[in-house]
Design a protein around this motif. Structure first.
Motif, PDB file in Angstrom:
ATOM      1  N   MET A   1      49.462 -29.700   8.136  1.00 41.97           N
ATOM      2  CA  MET A   1      48.184 -29.365   8.786  1.00 41.97           C
ATOM      3  C   MET A   1      47.275 -28.602   7.799  1.00 41.97           C
ATOM      4  SD  MET A   1      46.562 -29.805  11.519  1.00 41.97           S
ATOM      5  CE  MET A   1      44.960 -29.250  12.059  1.00 41.97           C
ATOM      6  N   VAL A   2      46.053 -29.039   7.711  1.00 36.74           N
ATOM      7  CA  VAL A   2      45.103 -28.384   6.808  1.00 36.74           C
ATOM      8  C   VAL A   2      44.264 -27.403   7.613  1.00 36.74           C
ATOM      9  CG1 VAL A   2      43.194 -28.763   5.220  1.00 36.74           C
ATOM     10  CG2 VAL A   2      44.960 -30.499   5.448  1.00 36.74           C
ATOM     11  N   SER A   3      44.142 -26.175   7.112  1.00 35.37           N
ATOM     12  CA  SER A   3      43.278 -25.235   7.832  1.00 35.37           C
ATOM     13  C   SER A   3      41.916 -25.179   7.158  1.00 35.37           C
ATOM     14  CB  SER A   3      43.920 -23.849   7.901  1.00 35.37           C
ATOM     15  OG  SER A   3      43.764 -23.196   6.662  1.00 35.37           O
ATOM     16  N   PHE A   4      40.897 -24.966   7.978  1.00 31.80           N
ATOM     17  CA  PHE A   4      39.523 -24.910   7.484  1.00 31.80           C
ATOM     18  C   PHE A   4      38.923 -23.560   7.838  1.00 31.80           C
ATOM     19  CE2 PHE A   4      34.935 -25.692   8.449  1.00 31.80           C
ATOM     20  CZ  PHE A   4      34.527 -25.884   7.137  1.00 31.80           C
ATOM     21  N   GLY A   5      38.320 -22.904   6.850  1.00 33.05           N
ATOM     22  CA  GLY A   5      37.705 -21.611   7.149  1.00 33.05           C
ATOM     23  C   GLY A   5      36.430 -21.396   6.366  1.00 33.05           C
ATOM     24  N   VAL A   6      35.513 -20.652   6.958  1.00 34.22           N
ATOM     25  CA  VAL A   6      34.305 -20.275   6.226  1.00 34.22           C
ATOM     26  C   VAL A   6      34.460 -18.836   5.738  1.00 34.22           C
ATOM     27  CG1 VAL A   6      32.752 -21.873   7.410  1.00 34.22           C
ATOM     28  CG2 VAL A   6      33.028 -19.568   8.301  1.00 34.22           C
TER      29      VAL A   6
ATOM     30  N   ALA B   1      46.583 -35.605   4.700  1.00 37.79           N
ATOM     31  CA  ALA B   1      46.886 -34.551   3.720  1.00 37.79           C
ATOM     32  C   ALA B   1      48.384 -34.378   3.507  1.00 37.79           C
ATOM     33  CB  ALA B   1      46.278 -33.240   4.189  1.00 37.79           C
ATOM     34  N   LYS B   2      48.754 -34.104   2.242  1.00 36.55           N
ATOM     35  CA  LYS B   2      50.160 -33.841   1.933  1.00 36.55           C
ATOM     36  C   LYS B   2      50.310 -32.464   1.292  1.00 36.55           C
ATOM     37  CE  LYS B   2      51.642 -38.625   1.657  1.00 36.55           C
ATOM     38  NZ  LYS B   2      50.326 -39.311   1.679  1.00 36.55           N
ATOM     39  N   SER B   3      49.711 -32.301   0.101  1.00 31.68           N
ATOM     40  CA  SER B   3      49.874 -30.999  -0.577  1.00 31.68           C
ATOM     41  C   SER B   3      48.833 -29.978  -0.123  1.00 31.68           C
ATOM     42  CB  SER B   3      49.780 -31.180  -2.093  1.00 31.68           C
ATOM     43  OG  SER B   3      48.477 -31.573  -2.469  1.00 31.68           O
ATOM     44  N   LEU B   4      47.670 -30.454   0.239  1.00 29.44           N
ATOM     45  CA  LEU B   4      46.567 -29.544   0.549  1.00 29.44           C
ATOM     46  C   LEU B   4      46.830 -28.759   1.835  1.00 29.44           C
ATOM     47  CD1 LEU B   4      43.959 -29.130  -1.049  1.00 29.44           C
ATOM     48  CD2 LEU B   4      42.810 -30.610   0.570  1.00 29.44           C
ATOM     49  N   GLU B   5      46.642 -27.437   1.749  1.00 32.00           N
ATOM     50  CA  GLU B   5      46.892 -26.581   2.913  1.00 32.00           C
ATOM     51  C   GLU B   5      45.641 -25.883   3.426  1.00 32.00           C
ATOM     52  OE1 GLU B   5      49.956 -23.913   1.600  1.00 32.00           O
ATOM     53  OE2 GLU B   5      51.441 -25.535   1.423  1.00 32.00           O
ATOM     54  N   LYS B   6      44.781 -25.476   2.477  1.00 35.32           N
ATOM     55  CA  LYS B   6      43.616 -24.681   2.889  1.00 35.32           C
ATOM     56  C   LYS B   6      42.328 -25.180   2.271  1.00 35.32           C
ATOM     57  CE  LYS B   6      45.314 -20.331   4.364  1.00 35.32           C
ATOM     58  NZ  LYS B   6      46.433 -19.516   4.029  1.00 35.32           N
ATOM     59  N   VAL B   7      41.329 -25.329   3.121  1.00 36.40           N
ATOM     60  CA  VAL B   7      39.996 -25.730   2.669  1.00 36.40           C
ATOM     61  C   VAL B   7      39.026 -24.626   3.057  1.00 36.40           C
ATOM     62  CG1 VAL B   7      38.162 -27.452   2.862  1.00 36.40           C
ATOM     63  CG2 VAL B   7      40.564 -28.176   3.001  1.00 36.40           C
TER      64      VAL B   7
ATOM     65  N   THR C   1      44.973 -25.341  -2.429  1.00 42.01           N
ATOM     66  CA  THR C   1      43.742 -24.737  -1.911  1.00 42.01           C
ATOM     67  C   THR C   1      42.515 -25.286  -2.636  1.00 42.01           C
ATOM     68  OG1 THR C   1      44.073 -22.924  -3.467  1.00 42.01           O
ATOM     69  CG2 THR C   1      44.782 -22.541  -1.197  1.00 42.01           C
ATOM     70  N   ILE C   2      41.463 -25.481  -1.874  1.00 36.39           N
ATOM     71  CA  ILE C   2      40.204 -25.976  -2.452  1.00 36.39           C
ATOM     72  C   ILE C   2      39.046 -25.241  -1.782  1.00 36.39           C
ATOM     73  CG2 ILE C   2      40.096 -27.900  -0.792  1.00 36.39           C
ATOM     74  CD1 ILE C   2      38.760 -29.588  -2.996  1.00 36.39           C
ATOM     75  N   ALA C   3      38.029 -24.930  -2.583  1.00 34.56           N
ATOM     76  CA  ALA C   3      36.843 -24.257  -2.042  1.00 34.56           C
ATOM     77  C   ALA C   3      35.605 -25.081  -2.334  1.00 34.56           C
ATOM     78  CB  ALA C   3      36.707 -22.870  -2.663  1.00 34.56           C
ATOM     79  N   PHE C   4      34.770 -25.224  -1.307  1.00 34.96           N
ATOM     80  CA  PHE C   4      33.508 -25.968  -1.437  1.00 34.96           C
ATOM     81  C   PHE C   4      32.329 -25.017  -1.272  1.00 34.96           C
ATOM     82  CE2 PHE C   4      34.479 -30.561  -0.830  1.00 34.96           C
ATOM     83  CZ  PHE C   4      35.799 -30.503  -0.429  1.00 34.96           C
ATOM     84  N   PRO C   5      31.238 -25.284  -1.977  1.00 30.68           N
ATOM     85  CA  PRO C   5      29.974 -24.645  -1.604  1.00 30.68           C
ATOM     86  C   PRO C   5      29.357 -25.490  -0.485  1.00 30.68           C
ATOM     87  CG  PRO C   5      29.614 -26.020  -3.518  1.00 30.68           C
ATOM     88  CD  PRO C   5      31.066 -26.198  -3.131  1.00 30.68           C
ATOM     89  N   ALA C   6      28.284 -25.003   0.096  1.00 28.51           N
ATOM     90  CA  ALA C   6      27.612 -25.779   1.153  1.00 28.51           C
ATOM     91  C   ALA C   6      26.795 -26.886   0.478  1.00 28.51           C
ATOM     92  CB  ALA C   6      26.723 -24.866   1.989  1.00 28.51           C
ATOM     93  N   ILE C   7      27.506 -27.948   0.106  1.00 33.24           N
ATOM     94  CA  ILE C   7      26.901 -29.075  -0.623  1.00 33.24           C
ATOM     95  C   ILE C   7      25.646 -29.569   0.113  1.00 33.24           C
ATOM     96  CG2 ILE C   7      27.242 -31.478  -1.388  1.00 33.24           C
ATOM     97  CD1 ILE C   7      30.224 -30.915  -1.581  1.00 33.24           C
ATOM     98  N   SER C   8      24.577 -29.737  -0.614  1.00 34.53           N
ATOM     99  CA  SER C   8      23.305 -30.275  -0.111  1.00 34.53           C
ATOM    100  C   SER C   8      22.475 -29.298   0.721  1.00 34.53           C
ATOM    101  CB  SER C   8      23.512 -31.564   0.701  1.00 34.53           C
ATOM    102  OG  SER C   8      23.858 -32.632  -0.148  1.00 34.53           O
ATOM    103  N   ALA C   9      23.014 -28.116   1.010  1.00 29.78           N
ATOM    104  CA  ALA C   9      22.262 -27.172   1.862  1.00 29.78           C
ATOM    105  C   ALA C   9      21.322 -26.280   1.057  1.00 29.78           C
ATOM    106  CB  ALA C   9      23.234 -26.319   2.670  1.00 29.78           C
ATOM    107  N   GLY C  10      21.243 -26.484  -0.261  1.00 25.38           N
ATOM    108  CA  GLY C  10      20.355 -25.683  -1.102  1.00 25.38           C
ATOM    109  C   GLY C  10      19.144 -26.491  -1.528  1.00 25.38           C
TER     110      GLY C  10
END
Ligand code: ADP
Length: 184
Positions: A1-6, A157-163, A124-133
């Motif tokens: 299960m992948v968790s998503f957080g801001v 998803a297999k290895s990815l745990e946190k976005v 773990t992977i981190a995104f900026p707010a793509i296209s919101a700038g």
């Protein structure tokens, strides 16, 4: 299960194994978060542009990328924060408008980066707010699309745990939280 957080913060210092750059098609890193990442990674922005273009040639065999395609570059100076890779993805240009087509392009960009992260075996992977700038897409639509796309991706998803979606200002962070909490 992948968790998503801001979260609120500066993505150039965010301790995720992979961070995503809201790039333009030519990986020019001229402004916004792209400039900040290039500067923090290489010190010299032009040097990181050179590295990025070379990586694009090697990985895709061409001079520009489409929504959904990604290019990976080394984190260089960002390694001190535990960052190993920078994944460049291109979101839609909105100029204030938002519709199904923009949403689909953003979905593709997010999925492309998530799949590459999976391929790289990161947790773990981190995104900026793509296209919101500079690209002018409404933050609410962008945050909602992130939430839906990560949920969709959870199935494969297999290895990815946190976005993480990293918001740069308190105001954007509050707005993003409101979208996730109120569903609007
Ligand atoms: P785009 O052209 O895709 O809109 P921008 O770089 O203009 O990309 O902005 C995307 C988002 O990244 C904006 O919400 C902007 O506030 C944010 N941003 C800018 N610098 C940083 C940073 N250092 N860390 C996290 N987010 C950032």
């Amino acid at each position: 299960m992948v968790s998503f957080g801001v979260v609120m913060g500066d993505i150039t210092r965010f301790p995720a194994e992979a961070i995503v750059n809201a790039a333009n098609r030519y990986l020019e890193h001229g402004g916004g978060v792209a400039y900040a990442i290039a500067k923090a990674a290489a010190g010299d922005v032009r040097e990181y542009i050179r590295i990025s273009k070379e990586a694009m040639h090697e990985q895709l065999g061409k001079d520009s990328i489409e929504h959904g395609e990604v290019v990976v570059t080394p984190a260089l100076g960002l390694e001190r924060y535990g960052i190993k890779y920078v994944i460049h993805a291109v979101g839609p240009y909105c100029g204030g408008r938002w519709d199904e087509d923009k949403k689909e392009k953003l979905r593709k960009a997010i999925l492309g980066a998530l799949r590459k992260a999976e391929e790289l075996g990161v947790k773990t992977i981190a995104f900026p707010a793509i296209s919101a700038g500079i690209y002018g897409c409404p933050l609410e639509g962008v945050v909602r699309t992130f939430q839906e796309t990560v949920e969709e991706f959870s199935q494969e998803a297999k290895s990815l745990e946190k976005v993480y979606l990293v918001l740069y200002s308190e105001r954007d962070y509050d707005r993003a939280r409101a979208v996730l909490e109120n569903g609007d």
